[in-house]
Write an enzyme that holds these catalytic residues in place. Sequence first.
Site, PDB file in Angstrom:
ATOM      1  N   SER A 112      -0.705  -3.771   1.561  1.00  0.00           N
ATOM      2  CA  SER A 112      -1.989  -3.782   0.871  1.00  0.00           C
ATOM      3  C   SER A 112      -3.109  -3.631   1.886  1.00  0.00           C
ATOM      4  O   SER A 112      -2.965  -4.013   3.056  1.00  0.00           O
ATOM      5  CB  SER A 112      -2.174  -5.072   0.066  1.00  0.00           C
ATOM      6  OG  SER A 112      -2.169  -6.192   0.934  1.00  0.00           O
ATOM      7  N   HIS A 126      -9.377   0.141  -1.850  1.00  0.00           N
ATOM      8  CA  HIS A 126      -8.271  -0.813  -1.945  1.00  0.00           C
ATOM      9  C   HIS A 126      -6.979  -0.058  -2.217  1.00  0.00           C
ATOM     10  O   HIS A 126      -6.969   0.941  -2.948  1.00  0.00           O
ATOM     11  CB  HIS A 126      -8.543  -1.803  -3.080  1.00  0.00           C
ATOM     12  CG  HIS A 126      -7.322  -2.513  -3.588  1.00  0.00           C
ATOM     13  ND1 HIS A 126      -6.685  -2.145  -4.769  1.00  0.00           N
ATOM     14  CD2 HIS A 126      -6.612  -3.551  -3.087  1.00  0.00           C
ATOM     15  CE1 HIS A 126      -5.644  -2.949  -4.963  1.00  0.00           C
ATOM     16  NE2 HIS A 126      -5.575  -3.795  -3.962  1.00  0.00           N
ATOM     17  N   TYR A 129       0.861  -1.269  -2.661  1.00  0.00           N
ATOM     18  CA  TYR A 129       2.139  -0.821  -3.223  1.00  0.00           C
ATOM     19  C   TYR A 129       3.185  -1.874  -2.916  1.00  0.00           C
ATOM     20  O   TYR A 129       3.209  -2.447  -1.823  1.00  0.00           O
ATOM     21  CB  TYR A 129       2.541   0.551  -2.654  1.00  0.00           C
ATOM     22  CG  TYR A 129       1.663   1.645  -3.197  1.00  0.00           C
ATOM     23  CD1 TYR A 129       1.791   2.089  -4.511  1.00  0.00           C
ATOM     24  CD2 TYR A 129       0.660   2.206  -2.407  1.00  0.00           C
ATOM     25  CE1 TYR A 129       0.948   3.064  -5.029  1.00  0.00           C
ATOM     26  CE2 TYR A 129      -0.189   3.180  -2.920  1.00  0.00           C
ATOM     27  CZ  TYR A 129      -0.033   3.600  -4.232  1.00  0.00           C
ATOM     28  OH  TYR A 129      -0.875   4.557  -4.744  1.00  0.00           O
ATOM     29  N   ARG A 130       4.078  -2.131  -3.892  1.00  0.00           N
ATOM     30  CA  ARG A 130       4.971  -3.283  -3.777  1.00  0.00           C
ATOM     31  C   ARG A 130       6.275  -3.047  -4.538  1.00  0.00           C
ATOM     32  O   ARG A 130       6.359  -2.193  -5.420  1.00  0.00           O
ATOM     33  CB  ARG A 130       4.283  -4.528  -4.325  1.00  0.00           C
ATOM     34  CG  ARG A 130       3.822  -4.331  -5.754  1.00  0.00           C
ATOM     35  CD  ARG A 130       2.741  -5.311  -6.157  1.00  0.00           C
ATOM     36  NE  ARG A 130       2.284  -5.046  -7.518  1.00  0.00           N
ATOM     37  CZ  ARG A 130       1.328  -4.163  -7.806  1.00  0.00           C
ATOM     38  NH1 ARG A 130       0.717  -3.494  -6.861  1.00  0.00           N
ATOM     39  NH2 ARG A 130       0.974  -3.965  -9.075  1.00  0.00           N
ATOM     40  N   HIS A 160      -9.715  11.179  -6.847  1.00  0.00           N
ATOM     41  CA  HIS A 160      -8.861  11.272  -8.027  1.00  0.00           C
ATOM     42  C   HIS A 160      -7.949  12.494  -7.979  1.00  0.00           C
ATOM     43  O   HIS A 160      -6.766  12.410  -8.342  1.00  0.00           O
ATOM     44  CB  HIS A 160      -9.715  11.286  -9.291  1.00  0.00           C
ATOM     45  CG  HIS A 160     -10.062   9.921  -9.787  1.00  0.00           C
ATOM     46  ND1 HIS A 160      -9.340   9.266 -10.754  1.00  0.00           N
ATOM     47  CD2 HIS A 160     -11.049   9.071  -9.421  1.00  0.00           C
ATOM     48  CE1 HIS A 160      -9.864   8.075 -10.973  1.00  0.00           C
ATOM     49  NE2 HIS A 160     -10.914   7.927 -10.182  1.00  0.00           N
ATOM     50  N   ASN A 299       2.730 -19.894  -1.995  1.00  0.00           N
ATOM     51  CA  ASN A 299       2.463 -20.524  -0.703  1.00  0.00           C
ATOM     52  C   ASN A 299       2.373 -19.482   0.396  1.00  0.00           C
ATOM     53  O   ASN A 299       2.917 -19.646   1.489  1.00  0.00           O
ATOM     54  CB  ASN A 299       3.540 -21.569  -0.364  1.00  0.00           C
ATOM     55  CG  ASN A 299       3.127 -22.479   0.779  1.00  0.00           C
ATOM     56  OD1 ASN A 299       1.928 -22.719   0.982  1.00  0.00           O
ATOM     57  ND2 ASN A 299       4.095 -22.982   1.536  1.00  0.00           N
ATOM     58  N   GLY A 300       1.675 -18.394   0.104  1.00  0.00           N
ATOM     59  CA  GLY A 300       1.461 -17.371   1.116  1.00  0.00           C
ATOM     60  C   GLY A 300       0.414 -17.804   2.123  1.00  0.00           C
ATOM     61  O   GLY A 300      -0.171 -18.885   2.030  1.00  0.00           O
ATOM     62  N   ARG A 301       0.148 -16.937   3.096  1.00  0.00           N
ATOM     63  CA  ARG A 301      -0.822 -17.246   4.143  1.00  0.00           C
ATOM     64  C   ARG A 301      -2.231 -17.017   3.598  1.00  0.00           C
ATOM     65  O   ARG A 301      -2.592 -15.892   3.250  1.00  0.00           O
ATOM     66  CB  ARG A 301      -0.572 -16.356   5.363  1.00  0.00           C
ATOM     67  CG  ARG A 301      -1.500 -16.631   6.540  1.00  0.00           C
ATOM     68  CD  ARG A 301      -1.058 -15.821   7.754  1.00  0.00           C
ATOM     69  NE  ARG A 301      -1.880 -16.114   8.912  1.00  0.00           N
ATOM     70  CZ  ARG A 301      -2.911 -15.378   9.328  1.00  0.00           C
ATOM     71  NH1 ARG A 301      -3.258 -14.297   8.633  1.00  0.00           N
ATOM     72  NH2 ARG A 301      -3.592 -15.703  10.403  1.00  0.00           N
ATOM     73  N   THR A 302      -3.014 -18.072   3.534  1.00  0.00           N
ATOM     74  CA  THR A 302      -4.316 -18.016   2.886  1.00  0.00           C
ATOM     75  C   THR A 302      -5.238 -16.990   3.526  1.00  0.00           C
ATOM     76  O   THR A 302      -5.930 -16.232   2.835  1.00  0.00           O
ATOM     77  CB  THR A 302      -4.987 -19.399   2.904  1.00  0.00           C
ATOM     78  OG1 THR A 302      -4.127 -20.334   2.244  1.00  0.00           O
ATOM     79  CG2 THR A 302      -6.328 -19.363   2.201  1.00  0.00           C
TER      80      THR A 302
END
Length: 347
Positions: A112, A126, A129-130, A160, A299-302
């Site tokens: 990201s 922005h 992709y995941r 676009h 609980n990811g890295r803030t």
Amino acid sequence: MVINSQTPTVKAKVSPSLPATDAKARVSHFMKQLQDEISQALTKLDGVGSFHEDSWERPEGGGGRSRVLRDGAIFEQAGVNFSEVWGSHLPPSILAQRPEAEGHGFYATGTSLVLHPRNPYVPTVHLNYRYFEAGPVWWFGGGADLTPYYPFAEDAAHFHKTVKQACDEHHPEYYPVFKRWCDEYFYLKHRGETRGVGGLFFDYQDGQGVLYRGPDPKGEAANYSNQVGEPAQRDWEDLFSFVQSSGKAFLPAYVPIVERRHGIEYGDRQRNFQLYRRGRYVEFNLVYDRGTIFGLQTNGRTESILMSLPPLVRWEYGYQPEPNTPEAELYDTFLKPQDWANWTPKQ
């Protein structure tokens, strides 16, 4: 990463097309490669700033690489993140959307980015992709969208048309559905305006069923998707190839815009308007963004979760743009869905 906490219009089933045993490794390799290619290209484009990398580990499993460029010649702040996490329990925001994944361990990886340029004439952008697996359940998601502060129709059209070309290489209905889905998702309901000029957004793509898997069964994306019907079943390889094409389309979609605009002179009026409009970006990311929800629930890295927020921002009570100004044109035209892919200059 972005997860939907709302109920979809179509309940997804377990895909009969299971990914290959090396699927996780292949997607992870691509996501890291995408991060490398984009961060290297942005470093060259900026010419002054460089990315600082933080590698982090998640106690429950996995980790990532966060790269942030600050105080560059072009980018006031640019973040390009890779993450790869796994665990035994999916967060509520996933299970609300994919209840058939309950009871399975999960794996998720993605890249990201959010780029906040210094010059108000260069748009914020922005990308995300995941890929997810949870037992027999898997899907791809992602997209990219453009948020200009000053209205240049040729920039919106270029962005676009470039992402549409990447879509069209894989399916003629991807862009029409995913463009509408993007307009729907990046919409600030409390403001009654889109975040920018959109681009692509899709989620829960596992190669079966209708293309739209979002929360609004009566919206334009759902209506168009229903008219298209169910496309021929696509397998894991088809969707992975589509995500690769979409990810690689980012640099040609965005870099020419930066090159056109970053040298334009600006003053306090333009800078103050940029900082005011950045406030909308903050509002969306803290109120609606599903990636923020997922990252905090797992609980990811803030610092990495919130790297999308701009370094400087301002709010102004009751702001209204002056009529017949570029700022007014942004509100009147660019913050409403448009058919940018078919835009042509007036003769």
